[in-house]
Design a protein around this motif. Structure first.
Motif, PDB file in Angstrom:
ATOM      1  N   LYS A 237       0.818  -1.218   0.000  1.00 38.23           N
ATOM      2  CA  LYS A 237       0.000   0.000   0.000  1.00 38.23           C
ATOM      3  C   LYS A 237       0.850   1.265   0.000  1.00 38.23           C
ATOM      4  O   LYS A 237       1.754   1.421   0.798  1.00 38.23           O
ATOM      5  N   VAL A 238       0.521   2.157  -0.916  1.00 39.16           N
ATOM      6  CA  VAL A 238       1.166   3.469  -1.001  1.00 39.16           C
ATOM      7  C   VAL A 238       0.245   4.461  -0.315  1.00 39.16           C
ATOM      8  O   VAL A 238      -0.960   4.496  -0.574  1.00 39.16           O
ATOM      9  N   GLU A 239       0.815   5.256   0.574  1.00 39.59           N
ATOM     10  CA  GLU A 239       0.014   6.219   1.333  1.00 39.59           C
ATOM     11  C   GLU A 239       0.188   7.624   0.762  1.00 39.59           C
ATOM     12  O   GLU A 239       1.307   8.110   0.615  1.00 39.59           O
ATOM     13  N   LYS A 240      -0.935   8.261   0.439  1.00 42.57           N
ATOM     14  CA  LYS A 240      -0.903   9.662   0.009  1.00 42.57           C
ATOM     15  C   LYS A 240      -0.872  10.521   1.259  1.00 42.57           C
ATOM     16  O   LYS A 240      -1.660  10.332   2.173  1.00 42.57           O
ATOM     17  N   ILE A 241       0.081  11.444   1.299  1.00 42.38           N
ATOM     18  CA  ILE A 241       0.242  12.305   2.465  1.00 42.38           C
ATOM     19  C   ILE A 241      -0.029  13.759   2.101  1.00 42.38           C
ATOM     20  O   ILE A 241       0.092  14.149   0.937  1.00 42.38           O
ATOM     21  N   PHE A 242      -0.385  14.539   3.117  1.00 46.42           N
ATOM     22  CA  PHE A 242      -0.536  15.983   2.928  1.00 46.42           C
ATOM     23  C   PHE A 242       0.849  16.559   2.704  1.00 46.42           C
ATOM     24  O   PHE A 242       1.789  16.272   3.447  1.00 46.42           O
ATOM     25  N   PHE A 243       0.979  17.393   1.693  1.00 50.02           N
ATOM     26  CA  PHE A 243       2.279  17.891   1.269  1.00 50.02           C
ATOM     27  C   PHE A 243       2.218  19.397   1.080  1.00 50.02           C
ATOM     28  O   PHE A 243       1.793  19.877   0.019  1.00 50.02           O
TER      29      PHE A 243
END
Length: 185
Positions: free
Chosen positions: A81-87
């Motif tokens: 799983k790839v996690e999308k983070i706040f950037f």
């Protein structure tokens, strides 16, 4: 932006030579197993999938800031799983906190060209990797080679643990030209 100047490195094969060139760069830090890798850029590069699989197999946490990258990598059955983070794109202090919070120790960003402006998320990732002293790989072929070299070194137990890195110590694999060719010329 990420240039270190002229570097020549030698090894028994391209993987070893490439690793030696990285290890010779002043300040290069090997990412620790289980740490975060921020991955991004153009998903049409075939290396994007192989690099993600390799990093996933090595136990790194894959992170991204783009929904396109997240969807693409999460559609691959062989990538964890790839996690999308706040950037944050404009607040460097908050971005530093994100790098720390997610233990981002490496950035792979395979962009096809220059950013249109300084708030392009790929540009921000690359620029701040350099500013924060985090290894940055932005060439697809070198990213693939990087993962191969990292896998080999981790398998040999030469990298991947916190105790393996000593500031200012030249890795044993880095040799002078005379040591490499076996003479003292």
């Amino acid at each position: 932006m990420a240039s270190t100047g002229e570097v020549a490195a030698f090894g028994a094969d391209i993987v070893e030579a490439y690793w030696n060139s990285l290890a010779s760069v002043n300040g290069f830090r090997t990412p620790v197993a289980g740490s975060g890798v921020l991955i991004g850029g153009d998903v049409t590069f075939p290396q994007m999938a192989t690099v993600a699989k390799g990093l996933s197999d090595l136990g790194f946490k894959l992170l991204c800031s783009s929904p396109v990258v997240e969807d693409f990598l999460n559609s691959l059955p062989y990538v964890s799983k790839v996690e999308k983070i706040f950037f944050p794109l404009k607040d460097k202090r908050k971005l530093r906190e994100v790098f720390d919070e997610y233990d981002i120790q490496s950035v792979i960003n395979l962009a096809r060209g220059r950013a249109k402006d300084t708030v392009d998320e790929d540009y921000v990732a690359r620029r701040n990797a350099v500013d924060f002293g985090v290894p940055l790989i932005n060439n697809p072929l070198l990213a693939d080679l990087y993962v191969q070299a990292l896998a080999r070194k981790m398998k040999l137990g030469e990298v991947g643990a916190v105790s393996n890195y000593v500031e200012g110590r030249i890795p044993a694999s880095v040799k002078s030209w005379s040591e490499f060719i076996g003479s003292h010329a």
